[in-house]
Design a protein around this motif. Structure first.
Motif, PDB file in Angstrom:
ATOM      1  N   VAL A  78       0.968  -1.152   0.051  1.00  0.00           N
ATOM      2  CA  VAL A  78       0.011   0.095  -0.066  1.00  0.00           C
ATOM      3  C   VAL A  78       0.983   1.155  -0.042  1.00  0.00           C
ATOM      4  O   VAL A  78       2.021   1.322   0.616  1.00  0.00           O
ATOM      5  CB  VAL A  78      -1.030   0.036   1.163  1.00  0.00           C
ATOM      6  CG1 VAL A  78      -1.818   1.221   1.239  1.00  0.00           C
ATOM      7  CG2 VAL A  78      -1.826  -1.111   1.092  1.00  0.00           C
ATOM      8  N   GLY A  79       0.528   2.173  -0.808  1.00  0.00           N
ATOM      9  CA  GLY A  79       1.199   3.528  -0.971  1.00  0.00           C
ATOM     10  C   GLY A  79       2.438   3.381  -1.837  1.00  0.00           C
ATOM     11  O   GLY A  79       2.926   2.175  -2.206  1.00  0.00           O
ATOM     12  N   HIS A  81       2.061   7.724  -2.588  1.00  0.00           N
ATOM     13  CA  HIS A  81       0.997   8.731  -3.223  1.00  0.00           C
ATOM     14  C   HIS A  81       1.545   8.201  -4.813  1.00  0.00           C
ATOM     15  O   HIS A  81       2.417   7.810  -5.159  1.00  0.00           O
ATOM     16  CB  HIS A  81       1.339  10.150  -2.975  1.00  0.00           C
ATOM     17  CG  HIS A  81       0.478  11.069  -3.746  1.00  0.00           C
ATOM     18  ND1 HIS A  81       0.649  11.373  -4.893  1.00  0.00           N
ATOM     19  CD2 HIS A  81      -0.636  11.753  -3.125  1.00  0.00           C
ATOM     20  CE1 HIS A  81      -0.495  12.450  -5.304  1.00  0.00           C
ATOM     21  NE2 HIS A  81      -1.091  12.506  -4.260  1.00  0.00           N
ATOM     22  N   TYR A 111      -2.723   3.370  -4.305  1.00  0.00           N
ATOM     23  CA  TYR A 111      -1.942   4.535  -3.708  1.00  0.00           C
ATOM     24  C   TYR A 111      -2.658   5.200  -2.848  1.00  0.00           C
ATOM     25  O   TYR A 111      -3.825   5.164  -2.592  1.00  0.00           O
ATOM     26  CB  TYR A 111      -1.629   5.508  -5.243  1.00  0.00           C
ATOM     27  CG  TYR A 111      -0.570   4.894  -6.116  1.00  0.00           C
ATOM     28  CD1 TYR A 111       0.931   4.953  -5.838  1.00  0.00           C
ATOM     29  CD2 TYR A 111      -1.140   4.498  -7.456  1.00  0.00           C
ATOM     30  CE1 TYR A 111       1.453   4.432  -6.646  1.00  0.00           C
ATOM     31  CE2 TYR A 111      -0.202   3.741  -8.238  1.00  0.00           C
ATOM     32  CZ  TYR A 111       1.048   3.983  -7.802  1.00  0.00           C
ATOM     33  OH  TYR A 111       2.073   3.279  -8.997  1.00  0.00           O
ATOM     34  N   LEU A 112      -2.078   6.048  -2.251  1.00  0.00           N
ATOM     35  CA  LEU A 112      -2.609   6.750  -0.996  1.00  0.00           C
ATOM     36  C   LEU A 112      -2.782   8.283  -1.188  1.00  0.00           C
ATOM     37  O   LEU A 112      -2.015   8.791  -1.992  1.00  0.00           O
ATOM     38  CB  LEU A 112      -1.902   6.724   0.274  1.00  0.00           C
ATOM     39  CG  LEU A 112      -1.605   5.089   0.705  1.00  0.00           C
ATOM     40  CD1 LEU A 112      -0.776   4.990   2.077  1.00  0.00           C
ATOM     41  CD2 LEU A 112      -3.043   4.431   1.184  1.00  0.00           C
ATOM     42  N   GLU A 116      -5.766  10.925   4.391  1.00  0.00           N
ATOM     43  CA  GLU A 116      -6.401   9.208   4.270  1.00  0.00           C
ATOM     44  C   GLU A 116      -6.179   8.888   5.684  1.00  0.00           C
ATOM     45  O   GLU A 116      -5.037   8.866   6.258  1.00  0.00           O
ATOM     46  CB  GLU A 116      -6.032   8.749   3.130  1.00  0.00           C
ATOM     47  CG  GLU A 116      -6.645   7.391   3.154  1.00  0.00           C
ATOM     48  CD  GLU A 116      -6.196   6.460   1.796  1.00  0.00           C
ATOM     49  OE1 GLU A 116      -6.725   5.259   1.696  1.00  0.00           O
ATOM     50  OE2 GLU A 116      -5.333   7.326   0.829  1.00  0.00           O
ATOM     51  N   LEU A 118      -5.789   5.329   7.513  1.00  0.00           N
ATOM     52  CA  LEU A 118      -5.614   3.862   7.505  1.00  0.00           C
ATOM     53  C   LEU A 118      -6.134   2.961   8.303  1.00  0.00           C
ATOM     54  O   LEU A 118      -5.722   3.265   9.609  1.00  0.00           O
ATOM     55  CB  LEU A 118      -4.302   3.533   6.781  1.00  0.00           C
ATOM     56  CG  LEU A 118      -3.639   3.882   5.440  1.00  0.00           C
ATOM     57  CD1 LEU A 118      -2.350   3.624   5.558  1.00  0.00           C
ATOM     58  CD2 LEU A 118      -4.743   3.679   4.216  1.00  0.00           C
ATOM     59  N   VAL A 128      -2.354   9.580   6.784  1.00  0.00           N
ATOM     60  CA  VAL A 128      -1.462   9.715   5.747  1.00  0.00           C
ATOM     61  C   VAL A 128      -1.162  11.343   5.452  1.00  0.00           C
ATOM     62  O   VAL A 128      -2.025  11.929   5.203  1.00  0.00           O
ATOM     63  CB  VAL A 128      -1.890   9.024   4.523  1.00  0.00           C
ATOM     64  CG1 VAL A 128      -1.151   9.160   3.254  1.00  0.00           C
ATOM     65  CG2 VAL A 128      -2.088   7.581   4.593  1.00  0.00           C
ATOM     66  N   TYR A 141       3.658   8.713   7.437  1.00  0.00           N
ATOM     67  CA  TYR A 141       2.548   8.052   8.380  1.00  0.00           C
ATOM     68  C   TYR A 141       2.662   8.465   9.846  1.00  0.00           C
ATOM     69  O   TYR A 141       3.447   8.075  10.491  1.00  0.00           O
ATOM     70  CB  TYR A 141       2.912   6.498   8.145  1.00  0.00           C
ATOM     71  CG  TYR A 141       2.639   5.830   6.744  1.00  0.00           C
ATOM     72  CD1 TYR A 141       1.505   5.682   6.209  1.00  0.00           C
ATOM     73  CD2 TYR A 141       3.811   5.749   6.070  1.00  0.00           C
ATOM     74  CE1 TYR A 141       1.282   5.121   4.899  1.00  0.00           C
ATOM     75  CE2 TYR A 141       3.906   5.138   4.782  1.00  0.00           C
ATOM     76  CZ  TYR A 141       2.529   5.174   4.149  1.00  0.00           C
ATOM     77  OH  TYR A 141       2.423   4.473   2.961  1.00  0.00           O
TER      78      TYR A 141
END
Length: 215
Positions: A78-79, A81, A111-112, A116, A118, A128, A141
């Motif tokens: 995950v991630g 951006h 992507y993040l 956001e 999580l 994020v 993070y």
């Protein structure tokens, strides 16, 4: 309660972090830049239940081992951006620049976005923070309840991330530090991608690249 283990990996001694809920043994791995099999053995030895791999940005030293480790653990990446897609798709080029073993392109599960939150099963929301400047898609993070931030290559103990790589931007880097990191509580631990830990307060007061810059 969350704790973390720091494992320096690869030729650049990048700080891979394993974030662990001690009550459930669930864990998240941040920035496995290399040594995927060693990380897998470590995780297996302590019987951790990894729920995801998260990336701060697309430079090889932070994500070069992510695909292999994700396959070994059967979890998603995950991630960061989406603005770092170029770097993730050109890991082989990065490897050849430094004479390192070839790496295939990496496409994360998603992507993040900035702001956001999580939920990766650790019992704590992770905020994020999109912090461009080192790379355009760099994210940090923030674990507000536990009081630490994974800052990638944005902020270091007594220093800042480089902004002279392709797609780097020194003005955006300083904006990211000012608007996203220095607003965090002073006692927030800064877990950087390289080097020692520090805190937001220490860096605000004594980092020579920050002190006086925003007066």
């Amino acid at each position: 309660m969350l704790t973390y283990v720091t494992v320096p990996v690869g030729a650049f001694c990048e700080n891979c972090r394993i974030i662990i809920n001690q009550d459930t043994q669930k864990a998240v791995v941040c920035d496995p830049g290399d040594n995927a099999r060693d990380l897998y053995l470590l995780i297996s030895r302590y019987k951790l239940k990894v729920t995801a791999i998260i990336l701060t940005h697309g430079h090889l030293d932070h994500c070069g081992g992510a695909a292999e480790l994700a396959e070994l653990l059967s979890v998603q990446v995950v991630g960061p951006h989406a603005d770092d897609e170029y770097w993730l798709h050109n890991l082989d080029l990065q490897a050849r620049m430094f004479g390192l073993a070839s790496r295939p392109p990496l496409t994360p599960a998603r992507y993040l976005k900035d702001g956001e939150k999580l939920d990766l099963g650790l019992g704590e929301e992770i905020l994020v923070l999109h912090c461009p400047g080192h790379t355009p898609g760099q994210v940090c993070y923030y674990f507000g309840k536990s009081g630490f931030v994974l800052s990638g290559d944005v902020l270091f103990a007594g220093s800042l991330g480089r902004s002279d790589f392709p797609q780097g931007d020194p003005e955006k880097l300083m904006e990211s530090i000012r608007n996203k990191l220095l607003v965090l509580p002073d006692d927030t631990k800064v877990l950087s991608g390289h080097g020692e830990e520090t805190t937001i307060g220490i860096e605000r007061r004594s980092n020579p690249y920050i002190n006086g810059y925003f007066d």
